[in-house]
Design an enzyme around this catalytic site. Structure first.
Site, PDB file in Angstrom:
ATOM      1  N   LYS A 182      37.833  41.459  36.043  1.00  0.00           N
ATOM      2  CA  LYS A 182      36.905  40.344  36.734  1.00  0.00           C
ATOM      3  C   LYS A 182      37.190  40.941  38.096  1.00  0.00           C
ATOM      4  CE  LYS A 182      36.368  37.433  39.075  1.00  0.00           C
ATOM      5  NZ  LYS A 182      35.833  37.596  40.252  1.00  0.00           N
ATOM      6  N   GLU A 260      51.122  40.035  41.238  1.00  0.00           N
ATOM      7  CA  GLU A 260      51.284  40.697  42.673  1.00  0.00           C
ATOM      8  C   GLU A 260      50.777  39.660  43.667  1.00  0.00           C
ATOM      9  OE1 GLU A 260      50.297  42.227  45.692  1.00  0.00           O
ATOM     10  OE2 GLU A 260      49.660  43.919  44.927  1.00  0.00           O
ATOM     11  N   CYS A 294      48.641  43.195  51.584  1.00  0.00           N
ATOM     12  CA  CYS A 294      49.528  42.313  51.176  1.00  0.00           C
ATOM     13  C   CYS A 294      50.980  42.693  51.633  1.00  0.00           C
ATOM     14  CB  CYS A 294      49.826  42.082  49.679  1.00  0.00           C
ATOM     15  SG  CYS A 294      48.367  41.461  48.683  1.00  0.00           S
ATOM     16  N   GLU A 395      50.739  34.243  56.100  1.00  0.00           N
ATOM     17  CA  GLU A 395      50.135  35.496  56.048  1.00  0.00           C
ATOM     18  C   GLU A 395      48.664  35.721  56.864  1.00  0.00           C
ATOM     19  OE1 GLU A 395      49.248  37.025  51.954  1.00  0.00           O
ATOM     20  OE2 GLU A 395      49.722  39.197  52.588  1.00  0.00           O
TER      21      GLU A 395
END
Ligand code: SIN
Length: 493
Positions: A182, A260, A294, A395
């Site tokens: 997906k 992750e 990331c 972040e």
């Protein structure tokens, strides 16, 4: 602007299930938008649990015959898929730029990067050895063999629409697993094009299945895989809250997980660093994908002794970055993915200024000046950042560099580690004792030492703490898609 490809059949707009291109069972569709303008240019199926189940049925049905193929046969199919990806670089890059906003040159680079995982795991497939264990008594043989875990659900992010899905599918297929995937709701087209190329490469029906779903329908679609005992593994790249949700929801069927997740990478410049090399490294690490990565440095710590020189050189480089439409060849920073992303960047910059930061360059949305759309943000450097700012904890995921001044090694390592995250960290120093000391102390899965470009198919990529677990790429990358079976044979004396 219409989407123009050399091979229009790569612009797929249906689900790929059991080797067929299909609409969602409900026939619902959702629009795919150009990140620059927010305007839709095509649509794809808005799938639900029924479609997810059809994909799982297909993957389950294909599993036995796929795992029974020899590793070499699976490797050959992966090599054909790799060749097809490389041969269609230009179309894949155009699709990716259009749906994600990544400048075309960078998108071409991502095609090569993603394809490298397919080639790597084709090569690893044939070297997936087990062990013969010295037996503890005469007349016995003890062995450990590796087996594919079964059906894998891959849930992938929008920031690297090709590389992230490739580096999940390739090891899964190499290990003998079948896949239901997906892709992120913002970037389904690259994943569908990859599926088309896998089909052209001869991948048997059901081995790879891709379903698309909007933000609203994704939770129900994915939940049906989480509850399905036939799905033995979830591999996910995305936010930490979603990763935790997947871990909780799949607990009832105790699936194997690779997560992750988010980062909050520190980038430390010590007083003995080569300042020019550190600026180069930061530019490479921070502005890749417009800062939407990331592993991007989120907090840049610069020793007081080199702070002014570093800031001056960095500002000159950042101010010279060319912001422009992703589809233009000379753009270096494209639009951010969507309105939420730009709003978060704005919030972080405003909050930093309210807490005492100075804007050294950028610090604003860019509109007009030849830029069509509301999602461009100027590459930004903020001076005198501190721990009170939101960007210390969260972040930013955008082109913003906050500079924190530090004096002591102990303080900077403590601050660098003062986050729940532990994906990437970077530091620059020429003192070999400091290098080993700091590398050992930083709580991070991936560390760049005098280096800003870390990721490659040959390296183990993944985090510690709330950045997740599991490793992608490298010789460890197959392990996440295999379990170890112990065989003990007696009666041999
Ligand atoms: C990411 O997780 O944002 C991508 C990391 C990479 O491949 O460098």
């Amino acid at each position: 602007m219409p989407l123009t490809l050399d091979r229009s059949e790569l612009a797929r707009t249906g689900n790929f299930i059991a080797g067929q291109w299909r609409d969602a069972a409900s026939s619902a569709r959702y629009p795919v938008s150009d990140p620059a303008t927010g305007k839709s240019f095509t649509s794809v199926p808005d799938s639900g649990p029924e479609d997810a189940q059809a994909a799982a049925d297909a993957a389950h049905a294909a599993f036995e015959s796929w795992r029974e193929r020899t590793a070499r046969e699976r490797a050959q199919l992966l090599k054909r898929w790799h060749a097809a990806i490389v041969a269609n670089t230009e179309d894949l890059a155009r699709l990716m730029s259009r749906e994600q906003g990544k400048p075309l040159a960078e998108a071409r680079g991502e095609v090569a990067y993603g394809a490298s995982y397919v080639e790597w795991f084709a090569e690893e497939a044939v070297r997936s050895y087990g062990d013969m264990i010295p037996a503890l008594m005469p007349g016995k043989r003890m062995m450990a063999v590796k087996e594919p875990v079964g059906v894998v659900a891959a849930i992938t992010p929008w920031n690297f629409p090709l590389a992230m899905i490739a580096r999940k599918i390739a090891p899964a297929l190499a290990a003998g697993c079948t896949v239901v995937a997906k892709p992120a709701e913002d970037t389904p087209l690259t994943a569908l094009a990859l599926a088309r190329l896998a089909e052209e490469a001869g991948l048997p029906p059901g081995v790879l299945n891709v379903v698309t779903a909007s933000r609203d329908h994704t939770p129900a679609t994915v939940s049906s895989w989480l509850a399905d005992v036939r799905v033995r593994k979830i591999t996910f790249t995305g936010s930490t809250p979603v990763g935790k949700h997947l871990a909780r929801e799949s607990a009832d069927t105790l699936k194997k997980l690779s997560l992750e997740l988010g980062g909050n990478a520190p980038f430390i410049v010590f007083d003995d660093a080569d300042v020019d090399a550190a600026v180069d490294g930061l530019m490479a690490a921070k502005f890749r994908n417009g800062g939407q990565t990331c592993v991007c440095p989120n907090r840049v710590y610069v020793h007081a002794g080199v702070y002014d020189a570093f800031a001056r050189k960095l500002v000159a480089r950042v101010a010279a970055l060319r912001v422009g439409p992703a589809t233009r060849d000379d753009s270096q920073i494209g639009p951010m993915i969507n309105a939420r992303a730009v709003a978060k960047i704005e919030r972080h910059v405003q909050d930093a200024v309210a807490h005492g930061a100075t804007v050294l360059t950028g610090g604003r949305r860019l509109q007009g000046e030849g830029l069509d759309g509301p999602h461009y943000y100027a590459p930004t450097v903020l001076g005198e950042a501190n721990r009170e700012m939101a960007l210390f904890r969260e972040e930013t995921f955008g082109p913003v560099v906050p500079l924190f001044r530090f004096e002591s090694d102990t303080d900077v390592v403590r601050d660098a580690n003062d986050t729940p995250f532990g994906l990437a960290a970077y530091f620059y120093s020429r003192d070999v004792r400091r290098i080993w000391r700091v590398a050992a102390k930083l709580e991070s899965g991936v560390i760049g030492i005098n280096e800003g470009a870390l990721a490659s198919e040959a390296a183990p990529f993944g985090g510690v703490k709330e950045s997740g677990y599991g490793r992608e790429g490298s010789r460890y990358g197959l392990d996440d898609y295999q379990h170890i079976k112990y065989l003990c044979q007696g009666g041999l004396n």
